[in-house]
Write a protein that holds these residues in place. Sequence first.
Motif, PDB file in Angstrom:
ATOM      1  N   GLN A 122     157.551 -14.942  83.470  1.00  0.00           N
ATOM      2  CA  GLN A 122     157.098 -13.594  83.190  1.00  0.00           C
ATOM      3  C   GLN A 122     158.304 -12.651  83.162  1.00  0.00           C
ATOM      4  O   GLN A 122     159.267 -12.846  83.889  1.00  0.00           O
ATOM      5  N   PRO A 123     158.277 -11.624  82.321  1.00  0.00           N
ATOM      6  CA  PRO A 123     159.435 -10.727  82.245  1.00  0.00           C
ATOM      7  C   PRO A 123     159.634  -9.886  83.501  1.00  0.00           C
ATOM      8  O   PRO A 123     160.759  -9.557  83.849  1.00  0.00           O
ATOM      9  N   TYR A 124     158.541  -9.546  84.189  1.00  0.00           N
ATOM     10  CA  TYR A 124     158.641  -8.670  85.351  1.00  0.00           C
ATOM     11  C   TYR A 124     158.747  -9.490  86.633  1.00  0.00           C
ATOM     12  O   TYR A 124     158.081 -10.516  86.785  1.00  0.00           O
ATOM     13  N   VAL A 125     159.564  -9.015  87.555  1.00  0.00           N
ATOM     14  CA  VAL A 125     159.734  -9.707  88.831  1.00  0.00           C
ATOM     15  C   VAL A 125     158.418  -9.710  89.601  1.00  0.00           C
ATOM     16  O   VAL A 125     158.050 -10.698  90.230  1.00  0.00           O
ATOM     17  N   ILE A 126     157.690  -8.595  89.549  1.00  0.00           N
ATOM     18  CA  ILE A 126     156.394  -8.493  90.216  1.00  0.00           C
ATOM     19  C   ILE A 126     155.304  -8.491  89.148  1.00  0.00           C
ATOM     20  O   ILE A 126     155.191  -7.556  88.352  1.00  0.00           O
ATOM     21  N   SER A 127     154.524  -9.553  89.122  1.00  0.00           N
ATOM     22  CA  SER A 127     153.431  -9.673  88.155  1.00  0.00           C
ATOM     23  C   SER A 127     152.248 -10.356  88.833  1.00  0.00           C
ATOM     24  O   SER A 127     152.406 -11.048  89.837  1.00  0.00           O
ATOM     25  N   TYR A 128     151.080 -10.151  88.261  1.00  0.00           N
ATOM     26  CA  TYR A 128     149.867 -10.755  88.808  1.00  0.00           C
ATOM     27  C   TYR A 128     149.024 -11.268  87.643  1.00  0.00           C
ATOM     28  O   TYR A 128     148.696 -10.509  86.734  1.00  0.00           O
ATOM     29  N   ASN A 129     148.719 -12.539  87.662  1.00  0.00           N
ATOM     30  CA  ASN A 129     147.973 -13.181  86.569  1.00  0.00           C
ATOM     31  C   ASN A 129     148.671 -12.979  85.229  1.00  0.00           C
ATOM     32  O   ASN A 129     148.023 -12.770  84.201  1.00  0.00           O
ATOM     33  N   GLY A 130     150.008 -13.013  85.259  1.00  0.00           N
ATOM     34  CA  GLY A 130     150.775 -12.900  84.021  1.00  0.00           C
ATOM     35  C   GLY A 130     150.899 -11.501  83.476  1.00  0.00           C
ATOM     36  O   GLY A 130     151.362 -11.324  82.351  1.00  0.00           O
ATOM     37  N   LYS A 131     150.505 -10.478  84.237  1.00  0.00           N
ATOM     38  CA  LYS A 131     150.559  -9.107  83.757  1.00  0.00           C
ATOM     39  C   LYS A 131     151.352  -8.249  84.742  1.00  0.00           C
ATOM     40  O   LYS A 131     151.349  -8.517  85.943  1.00  0.00           O
ATOM     41  N   PRO A 132     152.031  -7.207  84.237  1.00  0.00           N
ATOM     42  CA  PRO A 132     152.750  -6.313  85.152  1.00  0.00           C
ATOM     43  C   PRO A 132     151.783  -5.556  86.053  1.00  0.00           C
ATOM     44  O   PRO A 132     150.616  -5.348  85.698  1.00  0.00           O
ATOM     45  N   VAL A 133     152.259  -5.145  87.200  1.00  0.00           N
ATOM     46  CA  VAL A 133     151.436  -4.460  88.192  1.00  0.00           C
ATOM     47  C   VAL A 133     151.747  -2.971  88.156  1.00  0.00           C
ATOM     48  O   VAL A 133     152.910  -2.572  88.139  1.00  0.00           O
ATOM     49  N   LYS A 134     150.706  -2.147  88.141  1.00  0.00           N
ATOM     50  CA  LYS A 134     150.882  -0.697  88.121  1.00  0.00           C
ATOM     51  C   LYS A 134     150.792  -0.079  89.505  1.00  0.00           C
ATOM     52  O   LYS A 134     151.421   0.937  89.783  1.00  0.00           O
ATOM     53  N   SER A 135     149.970  -0.656  90.381  1.00  0.00           N
ATOM     54  CA  SER A 135     149.803  -0.103  91.723  1.00  0.00           C
ATOM     55  C   SER A 135     149.424  -1.213  92.686  1.00  0.00           C
ATOM     56  O   SER A 135     148.698  -2.149  92.318  1.00  0.00           O
ATOM     57  N   LEU A 136     149.901  -1.090  93.917  1.00  0.00           N
ATOM     58  CA  LEU A 136     149.582  -2.059  94.968  1.00  0.00           C
ATOM     59  C   LEU A 136     148.911  -1.371  96.155  1.00  0.00           C
ATOM     60  O   LEU A 136     148.896  -1.898  97.261  1.00  0.00           O
ATOM     61  N   LYS A 137     148.378  -0.183  95.918  1.00  0.00           N
ATOM     62  CA  LYS A 137     147.804   0.615  96.998  1.00  0.00           C
ATOM     63  C   LYS A 137     146.699  -0.139  97.732  1.00  0.00           C
ATOM     64  O   LYS A 137     146.690  -0.231  98.956  1.00  0.00           O
ATOM     65  N   LYS A 138     145.757  -0.691  96.976  1.00  0.00           N
ATOM     66  CA  LYS A 138     144.642  -1.408  97.592  1.00  0.00           C
ATOM     67  C   LYS A 138     145.126  -2.693  98.265  1.00  0.00           C
ATOM     68  O   LYS A 138     144.693  -3.024  99.384  1.00  0.00           O
ATOM     69  N   GLY A 139     146.023  -3.438  97.618  1.00  0.00           N
ATOM     70  CA  GLY A 139     146.518  -4.687  98.184  1.00  0.00           C
ATOM     71  C   GLY A 139     147.293  -4.473  99.469  1.00  0.00           C
ATOM     72  O   GLY A 139     147.136  -5.231 100.433  1.00  0.00           O
ATOM     73  N   LEU A 140     148.131  -3.429  99.517  1.00  0.00           N
ATOM     74  CA  LEU A 140     148.889  -3.151 100.734  1.00  0.00           C
ATOM     75  C   LEU A 140     147.964  -2.774 101.886  1.00  0.00           C
ATOM     76  O   LEU A 140     148.199  -3.160 103.036  1.00  0.00           O
ATOM     77  N   ALA A 141     146.908  -2.019 101.577  1.00  0.00           N
ATOM     78  CA  ALA A 141     145.954  -1.651 102.629  1.00  0.00           C
ATOM     79  C   ALA A 141     145.238  -2.877 103.178  1.00  0.00           C
ATOM     80  O   ALA A 141     145.034  -2.998 104.397  1.00  0.00           O
TER      81      ALA A 141
END
Length: 469
Positions: free
Chosen positions: A382-401
């Motif tokens: 994947q091009p982005y270091v941080i990706s989820y299911n092959g897509k770039p991530v816009k926010s991790l607010k819910k996951g961090l909580a």
Amino acid sequence: MKNPVPYVRQRSDSYWEIVYDDPTTGKKKRKATGTKDQTEAEKKLSEFDPVATADAVDPDAPRLRRRKDGYWESVWMEDGKTRRKSHGTKFQVGAEAAHTVFIQELAKPEIPTRPTITWVVDQYYDYICREKAESTSGPMAANVAPLKEHLGHLFWDEIVQDTVDEYIEWRMEKPRWTAHQKSEGQFGKTSRNTACKDLRVLRAALTRARKNRYTSYPPDFSIKEGEPVRETKVWLTAEELERMIAACEPKPIFVNGKEVDRERDRSHLEAFLLIAYATGARKEAILSLTWDQVYIPEPVLKRASEIRGSVAHDADGNAAIPRKSALLEYGNSPLNYETGENVSGAYIDFGAGSGNKRRPAIPIGQNWRLMNYLLFGGDREQPYVISYNGKPVKSLKKGLAEVAKEAGVKKPVSHHTMKRTAITHMVRAGVPFNIIAEAVNTTEDVLKKHYSMHRPDIEAALGDALSIR
């Protein structure tokens, strides 16, 4: 199939536009509606008249055309004479961009003798839309509209402290948007902080108007901020951070009490925690990070020793000559599992950034856990270091909580909590402010203002001087 009937279409920036065929030329044209709301866009479509729009076009207005030599130029009529301006390019895309800028410069509005707030705010917002990113200009529209609604009819010199205080009271009675609707169907009221944010936009608009000499003096009013909506001093201890990283480990997933054939994936959360703690970078810089911005020196081949193999025999007893092989010894290895040392010179280049949100190049060679993840844990397909299911991530607010809750961390954890955590740990370790400022690209004044209470030298210097026994 052509559609001669005008219709609305949503652009990539979420704004809606009207698409229609020009009745005079037959060419496809677009007209912006200036809204992201589909219902409002459809209302404007019902009031749209392509014929009236075509008649409203000024024949003397600047138009783009291509010369015989292939270069593009803008042509317009001024005082009965034809004027031309070459854009110095043979490429249509570049010429269209230059033509748009030229029209904006040519059509600068006449400065009124006594500007109104609507005029001042519009000039400032147009400047923001031209010079700043969509992430800045888009949300500002929610601050501009209330200002124009309540203060737009006033002249710039009528804005005094009483006017500002009255605006805050009026704004706090306005309902919030649908996303904040309460469960019982009632809309909550606007907070004082939101009203103050509107007034900061107004103050910036009046300040810019003064610099452009549209007004005679700068704004003279104070804004009394409300209480912070969240704790802004939160930072994590090393033990809390370890628990959160451990909570990102893959675990079986159970559905209706039965284990399914896949594991929970929180690698993107682990990557964010590691990078944010090691670099002190901002959320936008980390989530937009690509693999080509990560530099880790390649190991250097020091010596290749030939390995002599013993003669082997096959099943028939025939001798088989072994192939030559070599033992390769490398130096400057990124991770030395025997000594626990890292390679020096590894860094992450977060790019240029914009404005005061600068993005530095930060060394990461001292962080063993992060280096291990970047070398072996990330998905480099994947091009982005941080990706989820092959897509770039816009926010991790819910996951961090969720991770903080599972790790037993009682503090409110957000994206910016990790930047504060990184800086706090550096200050508590005795790293000088000038070094921290270079590492996280934040000014020393800001660091001293918000993190001086963590300096160990101040605590040691005070000693028992102020103690009471």
